[in-house]
Design a protein around this motif. Structure first.
Motif, short mmCIF file in Angstrom:
data_model
loop_
_atom_site.label_atom_id
_atom_site.label_comp_id
_atom_site.label_asym_id
_atom_site.label_seq_id
_atom_site.Cartn_x
_atom_site.Cartn_y
_atom_site.Cartn_z
N UNK A 76 -9.54 -1.98 -7.76
CA UNK A 76 -9.10 -1.09 -6.69
C UNK A 76 -9.61 0.32 -6.95
N UNK A 77 -10.13 0.95 -5.91
CA UNK A 77 -10.52 2.36 -5.98
C UNK A 77 -9.31 3.17 -5.52
N UNK A 78 -8.78 3.99 -6.43
CA UNK A 78 -7.61 4.82 -6.11
C UNK A 78 -7.98 6.26 -5.81
N UNK A 79 -8.98 6.77 -6.48
CA UNK A 79 -9.32 8.19 -6.34
C UNK A 79 -10.77 8.31 -5.91
N UNK A 80 -10.97 8.85 -4.73
CA UNK A 80 -12.34 9.01 -4.24
C UNK A 80 -12.48 10.33 -3.50
N UNK A 81 -11.73 11.33 -3.94
CA UNK A 81 -11.80 12.67 -3.32
C UNK A 81 -11.56 12.61 -1.82
N UNK A 82 -10.70 11.69 -1.39
CA UNK A 82 -10.41 11.49 0.03
C UNK A 82 -11.64 11.10 0.85
N UNK A 83 -12.64 10.57 0.19
CA UNK A 83 -13.84 10.07 0.88
C UNK A 83 -13.73 8.56 0.99
N UNK A 84 -12.69 8.11 1.69
CA UNK A 84 -12.38 6.69 1.75
C UNK A 84 -13.50 5.86 2.38
N UNK A 85 -14.31 6.46 3.21
CA UNK A 85 -15.42 5.73 3.81
C UNK A 85 -16.50 5.39 2.78
N UNK A 86 -16.47 6.10 1.65
CA UNK A 86 -17.46 5.87 0.59
C UNK A 86 -16.83 5.23 -0.65
N UNK A 87 -15.68 4.59 -0.50
CA UNK A 87 -14.93 4.10 -1.66
C UNK A 87 -15.76 3.20 -2.58
N UNK A 88 -16.73 2.47 -2.04
CA UNK A 88 -17.51 1.54 -2.88
C UNK A 88 -18.42 2.27 -3.86
N UNK A 89 -18.60 3.56 -3.69
CA UNK A 89 -19.44 4.35 -4.59
C UNK A 89 -18.64 4.89 -5.78
N UNK A 90 -17.32 4.65 -5.79
CA UNK A 90 -16.46 5.18 -6.85
C UNK A 90 -16.03 4.07 -7.80
N UNK A 91 -15.63 4.46 -8.99
CA UNK A 91 -15.18 3.52 -10.01
C UNK A 91 -13.85 2.89 -9.61
N UNK A 92 -13.77 1.58 -9.77
CA UNK A 92 -12.54 0.85 -9.45
C UNK A 92 -11.74 0.59 -10.72
N UNK A 93 -10.43 0.56 -10.58
CA UNK A 93 -9.53 0.27 -11.70
C UNK A 93 -9.11 -1.20 -11.63
N UNK A 94 -9.18 -1.85 -12.77
CA UNK A 94 -8.72 -3.24 -12.88
C UNK A 94 -7.20 -3.23 -12.75
N UNK A 95 -6.69 -3.95 -11.76
CA UNK A 95 -5.25 -3.94 -11.47
C UNK A 95 -4.76 -5.36 -11.32
N UNK A 96 -3.65 -5.69 -11.96
CA UNK A 96 -3.10 -7.04 -11.83
C UNK A 96 -2.52 -7.22 -10.44
N UNK A 97 -2.81 -8.35 -9.83
CA UNK A 97 -2.37 -8.63 -8.46
C UNK A 97 -0.87 -8.51 -8.28
N UNK A 98 -0.11 -8.80 -9.32
CA UNK A 98 1.35 -8.74 -9.20
C UNK A 98 1.86 -7.32 -9.02
N UNK A 99 1.03 -6.32 -9.28
CA UNK A 99 1.43 -4.91 -9.14
C UNK A 99 1.03 -4.31 -7.80
N UNK A 100 0.42 -5.11 -6.93
CA UNK A 100 -0.09 -4.59 -5.67
C UNK A 100 0.64 -5.15 -4.47
#
Length: 77
Positions: A37-61
């Motif tokens: 999941x990309x959580x922080x992208x400087x509010x550039x949500x349209x470009x989220x795929x260009x940012x680092x994603x955090x590994x997150x367990x599905x049970x926490x989402x």
């Protein structure tokens, strides 16, 4: 909790909430029970795929409601 067995390519880019902190992010991809999941992208949500994603367990989402738009984006900001 998100069931990764039901995820499809259409879920990429969907907004989710990380339950322990309430952070909002977008799904970039997944593997097994881990969702990246990309959580922080400087509010550039349209470009989220260009940012680092955090590994997150599905049970926490949790899914954000269908059609969710981040604050400030409603007016095309």
């Amino acid at each position: 909790m998100i069931d990764t067995k039901t995820l499809t390519p259409e879920h990429i880019g969907r907004y989710v909430r990380y339950e322990p902190t309430g952070e909002i992010g977008r799904i970039r991809n997944w593997k097994g029970s881990l969702i990246f999941v990309v959580y922080h992208c400087n509010d550039e949500w349209d470009r989220y795929q260009e940012f680092t994603a955090a590994q997150t367990h599905a049970s926490s989402l949790e899914w954000m409601p269908a059609g969710y738009v981040p604050p400030g984006k409603e007016a095309g900001v």
